[in-house]
Enzyme design. Structure first.
Site, PDB file in Angstrom:
ATOM      1  N   GLU A 122       0.851  -1.188   0.000  1.00  0.00           N
ATOM      2  CA  GLU A 122       0.000   0.000   0.000  1.00  0.00           C
ATOM      3  C   GLU A 122       0.894   1.247   0.000  1.00  0.00           C
ATOM      4  O   GLU A 122       1.858   1.302   0.764  1.00  0.00           O
ATOM      5  CB  GLU A 122      -0.907   0.033   1.230  1.00  0.00           C
ATOM      6  CG  GLU A 122      -1.902   1.170   1.151  1.00  0.00           C
ATOM      7  CD  GLU A 122      -2.873   1.219   2.334  1.00  0.00           C
ATOM      8  OE1 GLU A 122      -2.729   0.440   3.289  1.00  0.00           O
ATOM      9  OE2 GLU A 122      -3.769   2.065   2.277  1.00  0.00           O
ATOM     10  N   GLY A 262       3.327   2.533  10.654  1.00  0.00           N
ATOM     11  CA  GLY A 262       2.975   1.763  11.837  1.00  0.00           C
ATOM     12  C   GLY A 262       2.793   0.287  11.551  1.00  0.00           C
ATOM     13  O   GLY A 262       3.464  -0.562  12.126  1.00  0.00           O
ATOM     14  N   ALA A 263       1.877  -0.019  10.634  1.00  0.00           N
ATOM     15  CA  ALA A 263       1.564  -1.421  10.357  1.00  0.00           C
ATOM     16  C   ALA A 263       0.710  -1.494   9.100  1.00  0.00           C
ATOM     17  O   ALA A 263       0.244  -0.469   8.601  1.00  0.00           O
ATOM     18  CB  ALA A 263       0.811  -2.040  11.528  1.00  0.00           C
ATOM     19  N   MET A 264       0.510  -2.725   8.609  1.00  0.00           N
ATOM     20  CA  MET A 264      -0.213  -2.897   7.356  1.00  0.00           C
ATOM     21  C   MET A 264      -1.133  -4.105   7.425  1.00  0.00           C
ATOM     22  O   MET A 264      -0.723  -5.190   7.823  1.00  0.00           O
ATOM     23  CB  MET A 264       0.811  -3.037   6.208  1.00  0.00           C
ATOM     24  CG  MET A 264       0.195  -3.197   4.853  1.00  0.00           C
ATOM     25  SD  MET A 264      -0.814  -1.739   4.426  1.00  0.00           S
ATOM     26  CE  MET A 264      -2.103  -2.531   3.477  1.00  0.00           C
ATOM     27  N   GLU A 265      -2.366  -3.889   6.976  1.00  0.00           N
ATOM     28  CA  GLU A 265      -3.448  -4.861   7.159  1.00  0.00           C
ATOM     29  C   GLU A 265      -3.545  -5.938   6.085  1.00  0.00           C
ATOM     30  O   GLU A 265      -4.633  -6.487   5.876  1.00  0.00           O
ATOM     31  CB  GLU A 265      -4.774  -4.094   7.222  1.00  0.00           C
ATOM     32  CG  GLU A 265      -5.243  -3.446   5.887  1.00  0.00           C
ATOM     33  CD  GLU A 265      -4.864  -1.983   5.721  1.00  0.00           C
ATOM     34  OE1 GLU A 265      -3.893  -1.548   6.370  1.00  0.00           O
ATOM     35  OE2 GLU A 265      -5.522  -1.273   4.944  1.00  0.00           O
ATOM     36  N   HIS A 298      -6.502  -1.877  15.235  1.00  0.00           N
ATOM     37  CA  HIS A 298      -6.752  -1.139  13.992  1.00  0.00           C
ATOM     38  C   HIS A 298      -6.564  -2.044  12.779  1.00  0.00           C
ATOM     39  O   HIS A 298      -7.448  -2.121  11.920  1.00  0.00           O
ATOM     40  CB  HIS A 298      -5.792   0.058  13.930  1.00  0.00           C
ATOM     41  CG  HIS A 298      -5.901   0.878  12.687  1.00  0.00           C
ATOM     42  ND1 HIS A 298      -6.653   2.029  12.619  1.00  0.00           N
ATOM     43  CD2 HIS A 298      -5.372   0.713  11.446  1.00  0.00           C
ATOM     44  CE1 HIS A 298      -6.570   2.539  11.398  1.00  0.00           C
ATOM     45  NE2 HIS A 298      -5.798   1.756  10.665  1.00  0.00           N
ATOM     46  N   GLU A 299      -5.444  -2.732  12.707  1.00  0.00           N
ATOM     47  CA  GLU A 299      -5.192  -3.587  11.531  1.00  0.00           C
ATOM     48  C   GLU A 299      -6.192  -4.737  11.485  1.00  0.00           C
ATOM     49  O   GLU A 299      -6.661  -5.119  10.414  1.00  0.00           O
ATOM     50  CB  GLU A 299      -3.761  -4.123  11.533  1.00  0.00           C
ATOM     51  CG  GLU A 299      -2.670  -3.059  11.662  1.00  0.00           C
ATOM     52  CD  GLU A 299      -2.800  -1.883  10.700  1.00  0.00           C
ATOM     53  OE1 GLU A 299      -3.379  -2.057   9.613  1.00  0.00           O
ATOM     54  OE2 GLU A 299      -2.345  -0.773  11.058  1.00  0.00           O
ATOM     55  N   HIS A 302      -9.460  -3.586  10.062  1.00  0.00           N
ATOM     56  CA  HIS A 302      -9.410  -3.400   8.610  1.00  0.00           C
ATOM     57  C   HIS A 302      -9.929  -4.632   7.856  1.00  0.00           C
ATOM     58  O   HIS A 302     -10.307  -4.526   6.686  1.00  0.00           O
ATOM     59  CB  HIS A 302      -7.979  -3.129   8.149  1.00  0.00           C
ATOM     60  CG  HIS A 302      -7.607  -1.675   8.067  1.00  0.00           C
ATOM     61  ND1 HIS A 302      -8.434  -0.720   7.514  1.00  0.00           N
ATOM     62  CD2 HIS A 302      -6.474  -1.015   8.431  1.00  0.00           C
ATOM     63  CE1 HIS A 302      -7.816   0.466   7.564  1.00  0.00           C
ATOM     64  NE2 HIS A 302      -6.645   0.314   8.122  1.00  0.00           N
ATOM     65  N   GLU A 321      -9.813   4.295   6.243  1.00  0.00           N
ATOM     66  CA  GLU A 321      -8.955   4.733   7.358  1.00  0.00           C
ATOM     67  C   GLU A 321      -9.717   5.523   8.417  1.00  0.00           C
ATOM     68  O   GLU A 321      -9.567   5.274   9.607  1.00  0.00           O
ATOM     69  CB  GLU A 321      -7.752   5.524   6.839  1.00  0.00           C
ATOM     70  CG  GLU A 321      -6.781   4.694   5.987  1.00  0.00           C
ATOM     71  CD  GLU A 321      -6.225   3.467   6.701  1.00  0.00           C
ATOM     72  OE1 GLU A 321      -6.364   3.368   7.935  1.00  0.00           O
ATOM     73  OE2 GLU A 321      -5.656   2.589   6.015  1.00  0.00           O
TER      74      GLU A 321
HETATM   75  N1  ARG Z   1      -3.130   0.963   5.782  1.00  0.00           N
HETATM   76  C1  ARG Z   1      -2.129   1.117   6.795  1.00  0.00           C
HETATM   77  C2  ARG Z   1      -2.853   1.438   8.074  1.00  0.00           C
HETATM   78  O1  ARG Z   1      -3.464   2.406   8.272  1.00  0.00           O
HETATM   79  C3  ARG Z   1      -1.140   2.180   6.552  1.00  0.00           C
HETATM   80  C4  ARG Z   1      -0.491   2.171   5.230  1.00  0.00           C
HETATM   81  C5  ARG Z   1       0.326   3.379   5.042  1.00  0.00           C
HETATM   82  N2  ARG Z   1       0.805   3.385   3.715  1.00  0.00           N
HETATM   83  C6  ARG Z   1       1.549   4.361   3.237  1.00  0.00           C
HETATM   84  N3  ARG Z   1       1.934   4.273   2.024  1.00  0.00           N
HETATM   85  N4  ARG Z   1       1.885   5.389   3.942  1.00  0.00           N
HETATM   86  O2  ARG Z   1      -2.945   0.718   8.946  1.00  0.00           O
HETATM   87 ZN    ZN Z   2      -5.432   1.889   8.695  1.00  0.00          ZN
END
Ligand code: ARG
Ligand code: ZN
Length: 869
Positions: A122, A262-265, A298-299, A302, A321
């Site tokens: 992402e 932070g993290a990715m879902e 949060h993740e 998602h 988001e």
């Molecule tokens: N979707 C992720 C989250 O909110 C964050 C991804 C951030 N991506 C980025 N390219 N800045 O948990």
């Molecule tokens: Zn998110």
């Protein structure tokens, strides 16, 4: 070539879609071969050109239905296939690319993190792996085969379920994964590495058993337990409050050291910055514990709001988001203190989102124009986005809001949706008209509510007159009136709450502000009341009502709403700062007002009733928080006056503070609400006491008696901020103890970067050479350089320009290695218009220096262009 902007209004459905992907990875940090087999379907019968996104790999060739294919054109960002005389509406493309994960310092696409290999796709990282229709409205089924050296990479992970595995004669092994859910490319993930694995299970409400797996660096197993508990709490809560159940048989979380955010879902395979997974009492503060829990949640949330229902295009980012932040905020509020959570979120919003609205990057929660999508993972899209969802919740109430959620999910499950789809579902499910409310999605800027009042003793009537105004922002000149829910309460001088009535009928405490000017009249009001305005911060607005000190003290002492009590203290502090800043600027002596002192005394004396709120209330706003109430910021003056206030409070309340400090000592460390509240309160007392003659001994003892990171860091922080004699020895002790652990050292780096000392910049430069520092690791860079630029305004904005020059030097390096991190770090430099001419000139010079780079990344280009306009 100048980067081009994309516009929301230009959205078109794709001519082709990809329904299935088979990915084969021959993984190696130096050379990874990727073979991608796409099943492509033509959606638009007229279309003859298939343009696929891709860059930053070595293209090895493409086959069409198994035959080598050469009718294509390539440019720096894409591959366009000429399908003019090919009749098939469904065909297969086989694309081969060669990647170099160890060279990929951008940390997007496939890259090496420590000894492992992982992905971040992402928003548009998938196109750094292979050519693809890399847009969120192309939903495909993924099957992935991973092959790698078995000793170096015993774990090979991807989305979905593990369906096959085997060994090769050459010491490599392979694993094949199948994800049964259609998903966009940005949710694809791969991880290869050697880990410690924490396993558990969760039984869903319908009785399915889900395997839970958390992967951490070897040696860190004992730090993964809190994350696992958090995950289970999140899964349970989403069932109970939203009726949403997990859908795969396995849920994996991998903690990596090198991560841009932070993290990715990613579906079934979350990848996390280790900062938001690892926690034990020795290494993590109470705040870290809360951070881990909320990011894990949060993740997880998602999975429904983001993955099952994704975004049609990236302009809709707040659809997932804003909604998911709202959900994680509610989760934390339901489990811990709702008031404290609200206060923390509002502090963050006011300090950062209001500043974003006032700066060159101002944009609505649903932006209209984007150059680099990574620049729009902002406090506006996330936190203001969550505020917009919260206002819908306020207008509808929980029951209708949940009905709206159900309709939204029923209509959009498995699809790529828009913000409009969400609002429309909420509207139809509830019967509440959201026509005007929708403007929150398209209008940027922070609305200002100006309130005046009138009391008519004869008629026993009280009138509130409210005006709304949104000033022009950098992106948008014309503004319209918004629908703003304003929650109010009235208090008598004696602190008793007055019922809100019109004639004899009671009226709702949420006023609907829809016009430029509106008046509300309340009846049966027997004395001039004190209005509590914007209870619970019912809308993301600035509020202007001319409170007297007495009124604020009444609210601080009596308001039922904890947010209002806290906010009254904030206003008192801010007024105090403003008055003294004036004196300081005029060369007069500063004085601390008795009114505020007696108010703080009351808070301190009642602290035992709610130590958490007392801690939040007594804490002075940070310099950056104070700064937000000025249009032109004097960073030097604010720091001086804030220091004066800290010392004045400490001196005046010393006896009470020491008593409170001693009363709140805890026998052992436990992560439970009551203890955390007491710890927070005690450490606030310590932070003041550090500024008295008791400080050095007390802080020294606090540090050496601490059996947990919360207290250790509180002592270190107090010693640093008050420049105590023990400071250097404590800092050295910490360094010695934690050198080996970068994540822990980040706290130390950030503390060093925010020292009040004159020579802090020299210290920071020196620390770039510290053995625990690593310029390639975003956490380290943010802790040292980021904290200096964003949280030490006096030093960063030094009038000789040294702070700006330092940041620009760093940004020049990051522009080549990791533009996404550079683009975060540049934020304090682009808000020029908030500073005096001399500083503006220097900031301008720094931005021009960056602009002159011949390889300026789009990320920085977009911000610099806007800042210089
Ligand atoms: N979707 C992720 C989250 O909110 C964050 C991804 C951030 N991506 C980025 N390219 N800045 O948990
Ligand atoms: Zn998110």
């Amino acid at each position: 070539m100048q980067p081009k902007a994309k516009f929301r209004k230009d959205y078109r459905q794709p001519d082709f879609t990809v329904s299935e992907i088979y990915l084969d990875f021959q993984l190696d940090p130096e050379q990874t071969l990727v073979t991608s087999t796409l099943t492509v379907e033509r959606q638009n019968a007229e279309a003859t050109q298939l343009r696929l996104d891709g860059h930053s790999f070595e293209f090895q060739g493409v086959k069409f239905n198994g035959q080598p294919f050469s009718r294509y054109q390539q440019d720096a960002e894409s591959l366009t296939l000429d399908l003019a005389d090919l009749a098939a509406d469904r065909f297969q493309l086989e694309i081969q690319t060669l990647l170099r994960p160890s060279q990929n310092t951008s940390l997007q696409g496939l890259y090496q993190s420590g000894e492992g290999i992982c992905t971040q796709c992402e928003a548009e990282g998938f196109r750094q792996i292979t050519y693809m229709l890399d847009r969120p409205d192309v939903l495909a089924k993924y099957r992935t085969k991973l092959t790698a050296c078995k000793t170096k990479y015993p774990y090979l992970l991807s989305n979905g379920n593990r369906i096959a595995q085997g060994e090769l004669a050459d010491g490599r092994h392979w694993v094949e994964w199948d994800d049964p859910f259609f998903k966009p490319s940005y949710l694809f993930a791969v991880v290869a590495g050697d880990f410690d694995l924490l396993k558990d299970t969760f039984t869903t409400m319908s009785g399915r058993v889900v395997d839970l797996e958390i992967y951490v660096d070897r040696g860190n197993l004992a730090r993964a337990g809190w994350a696992m508990e958090s995950l289970k709490r999140a899964m349970k809560w989403d069932e109970q409050r939203f009726g949403l159940e997990y859908d795969l048989d396995i849920y994996m979380i991998v903690a990596v050291d090198f991560f841009n955010m932070g993290a990715m879902e990613n579906k079934g395979l979350n990848i996390f910055n280790a900062k938001f997974v690892l926690a034990n009492p020795q290494t993590a503060t109470d705040e870290d514990y809360m951070g881990v829990e909320s990011v894990i949640a949060h993740e997880y949330f998602h999975n429904w709001t983001g993955n099952r229902i994704t975004c049609r295009d990236w302009f809709q980012l707040s659809l997932k988001e804003g909604l998911t932040v709202f959900r994680d905020q509610e989760f934390t509020s339901d489990l811990w203190s709702r008031a404290a959570k609200r206060i923390e979120d509002v502090r963050f919003l006011r300090a950062f989102q209001f500043a974003e609205d006032a700066g060159p990057m101002a944009h609505p929660i649903r932006p209209d124009k984007v150059i680099e999508m990574n620049n729009f993972y902002t406090v506006t899209v996330y936190e203001k986005g969550a505020e917009v969802i919260r206002m819908i919740h306020t207008l509808l109430g929980e029951a209708k809001f949940q009905k709206g959620m159900q309709l939204y999910i029923a209509e959009n499950d498995g699809k790529a949706a828009t913000c409009e789809d969400f609002v429309s579902a909420m509207e139809r499910a509830s019967g509440v008209d959201l026509t005007q409310f929708r403007r929150w999605y398209s209008q940027s800027g922070t609305p200002e509510l100006t309130v005046s009042d009138e009391y008519d003793e004869k008629r026993q009537a009280y009138r509130l007159t409210i005006s709304q105004l949104t000033r022009p922002t950098a992106d948008q000149v014309e503004k319209v009136n918004l629908h703003i829910p304003l929650k109010v309460a009235l208090y008598g001088q004696d602190g008793k709450k007055i019922k809100l009535q019109y004639e004899i009928a009671s009226v709702s405490d949420v006023l609907d502000i829809t016009n430029e000017h509106q008046t509300f009249e309340f009846h049966n009001v027997s004395q001039r009341p004190v209005p509590a305005l914007l209870c619970d911060f019912s809308a993301p607005v600035r509020l202007d009502y001319n409170y007297t000190t007495e009124q604020l003290i009444t609210l601080l002492s009596y308001a039922e709403n904890e947010f209002i009590r806290w906010d009254a203290a904030q206003t008192l502090f801010t007024n105090e700062l403003k008055t003294n800043l004036n004196r300081y600027q005029q060369g007069e002596e500063m004085l601390f007002s008795d009114g505020l002192l007696s108010a703080l005394t009351i808070v301190l004396d009642n602290a035992h009733q709610d130590p958490e709120l007392a801690a939040l209330t007594l804490m002075l706003p940070k310099e950056t928080e104070f700064a937000e109430s000025f249009s032109i910021i004097d960073p030097q003056g604010i720091a001086v006056v804030r220091h004066f206030m800290q010392t004045a409070i400490a001196e005046a309340l010393k006896d009470r503070l020491i008593v409170a400090y001693n009363q709140h000592k805890l026998p052992e460390y436990r992560v439970v609400a009551d203890d955390m509240a007491k710890r927070a309160f005690r450490n606030v007392c310590l932070s003041y006491l550090a500024f008295t003659d008791l400080g050095n001994n007390l802080v020294y003892k606090h540090y050496h008696q601490a059996d947990n990171m919360t207290d250790t860091l509180a002592a270190l922080n107090a010693a640093t901020k008050a420049q105590l004699a023990c400071r250097d020895s404590l800092l050295a002790d910490f360094d010695q103890k934690w050198q080996h652990d970068g994540l822990v050292m980040d706290k130390w780096f950030a503390l060093q970067a925010t020292r009040p000392d004159q020579n802090v910049l020299e210290v920071v430069k020196h620390l770039l050479e510290h053995p625990s520092f690593n310029f390639k690791n975003p956490n380290r860079v943010r802790a040292l350089v980021g904290a200096f630029a964003a949280q030490n305004p006096r030093a960063f904005h030094a009038i000789d320009g040294s702070g700006y020059r330092f940041l620009v030097d760093i940004l020049i390096q990051l522009n080549s290695s990791n533009p996404q991190v550079a683009s975060r770090l540049i934020e304090p430099l682009i808000k020029l218009s908030r500073y005096d001419n001399q500083r503006q000139t220097l900031m301008h010079r720094g931005l021009e220096r960056l602009k002159g780079l011949d390889n300026l990344a789009r990320d920085l280009f977009e911000k610099i262009e806007k800042a210089l306009q």
